[in-house]
Design an enzyme around this catalytic site. Structure first.
Site, short mmCIF file in Angstrom:
data_model
loop_
_atom_site.label_atom_id
_atom_site.label_comp_id
_atom_site.label_asym_id
_atom_site.label_seq_id
_atom_site.Cartn_x
_atom_site.Cartn_y
_atom_site.Cartn_z
N GLU A 1 0.82 -1.21 0.00
CA GLU A 1 0.00 0.00 0.00
C GLU A 1 0.86 1.26 0.00
O GLU A 1 0.54 2.25 -0.68
CB GLU A 1 -0.94 0.01 1.21
N CYS B 1 -12.58 2.74 -15.01
CA CYS B 1 -12.93 4.15 -14.82
C CYS B 1 -11.65 4.98 -14.75
O CYS B 1 -11.34 5.63 -13.75
CB CYS B 1 -13.75 4.31 -13.53
#
Length: 346
Positions: free
Chosen positions: A34, A193
């Site tokens: 992350e 997207c």
């Protein structure tokens, strides 16, 4: 709204990304990925991630390592504050939580270098904690789907997006729905997207996406207001000695390239010899300058003049933080990308 999470989970299970090396319920490995993935593409992280784990297989190894070793391995990934915070965070998890990340995202968010969204992702993937994420990809997905106006970096708009992100969370599900949902949001933003040319026909949200229904995919999210990019310049000295070594100096622990090794800098070649004599105790002779090049940071552009020089006499004072490196050792040290480019041409 009630079907959003169900559609996303079903889409992720069939079309999402699977088999990434950090898709494992291991707090250390999830956290490492992350942090690396912040403002960095997956393809780049796939190169750095296994090397990092080879060097630091556990959080205890990372916490015990010298910061210079961490920065050297991070070199090239950029945004070096992440690496410094990574080291601090590892030490905090070892000292406060016996090497295990807590399952409570509020506690994880208190650790160095971890914000609210990253804490939610770490705990969702590691423990199945029900918590909302809101990184850049997710902001784009939710902004378009709900038709939310305004630049997402504005606090009021961001708060609205957080409210929506929490409202869309799937119900508590012992079968692992939150993991697929969280990964699905990331995958949807990264592969469907996208910022430009989103593939709306393959999107599981296309039937009620407000941006698609109003043909405003290119308008949302609202772009960040443009402003002039400041420009700065510097002269970087490539000082070599009789042994062919390069002089590098350790930068201050905070600020741009904090804690990394870099070339000595001066404002102008006119002041270079005097400043080097005063600061480093070296007498140098300047060679012809190399062509300028521009390095673009997030907030400004830096024009760098690489200035070769030869150390005729003197020894660099240790208290100055300067040290002689062979080219090979310099390239293996923790150095910024522009310095690596300069040294690669020497």
């Amino acid at each position: 709204m009630s079907t959003f999470s169900a559609r996303l989970i079903a889409w992720q299970q069939q079309h999402g990304r699977h088999g990434l090396p950090w898709q494992i319920a291991d707090g250390y490995k999830v956290w490492l990925s992350e942090i690396m993935l912040q403002q960095t593409q997956v393809t780049t992280v796939l190169d750095y991630y296994p090397r990092f784990l080879t060097k630091f297989p556990t959080i205890f190894d990372l916490a015990a390592a010298p910061l210079d070793d961490v920065l050297a391995l991070w070199s090239g990934l950029g945004y070096y504050t992440r690496a410094r915070n990574l080291h601090k965070c590892a030490q905090a998890v070892v000292s406060q939580y016996d090497g295990q990340f807590p399952a409570d995202p509020a506690l994880v968010a208190e650790l160095p270098g971890i914000g609210r969204s990253t804490a939610a992702a770490i705990t969702a993937f590691s423990y199945g904690t029900r918590a909302a994420i809101l990184d850049g990809n997710v902001k784009r997905v939710l902004t378009r789907w709900a038709g939310i106006e305004g630049y997402p970096g504005v606090k009021a708009v961001e708060n609205k997006l957080w409210d929506l992100a929490n409202a869309l969370l799937p119900p508590t599900d012992p079968t692992g729905g939150i993991e697929a949902y969280t990964q699905g949001l990331m995958d949807l933003g990264a592969t469907v997207c996208t910022p430009k040319k989103p593939t709306c026909l393959t999107c599981p949200m296309n039937t009620d996406c407000q941006a698609r229904l109003s043909n405003r995919q290119t308008e949302l999210p609202t772009p960040k207001p443009k402003r002039a990019v400041p420009e700065k310049s510097t002269v970087m000295l490539i000082i070599r000695n009789d042994a062919g070594q390069i002089l590098l100096e350790k930068r201050p622990p905070s600020g741009i390239w904090g804690g990394l090794w870099s070339l000595p800098e001066v404002e102008s070649t006119l002041t270079a010899t005097d400043l080097v004599a005063q600061k480093l105790g070296l007498n140098i002779e300047l060679d012809p300058a190399l062509p300028d090049f521009v390095h673009v940071f997030t907030h400004y552009k830096l024009t760098i003049t690489p200035q070769p020089a030869y150390a005729m006499a003197g020894i660099a004072a240790q208290e100055s933080g300067a040290q002689w490196f062979s080219i090979k050792d310099a390239l293996a040290a923790g150095i910024p990308t522009p310095i690596r480019k300069i040294l690669s041409k020497v």
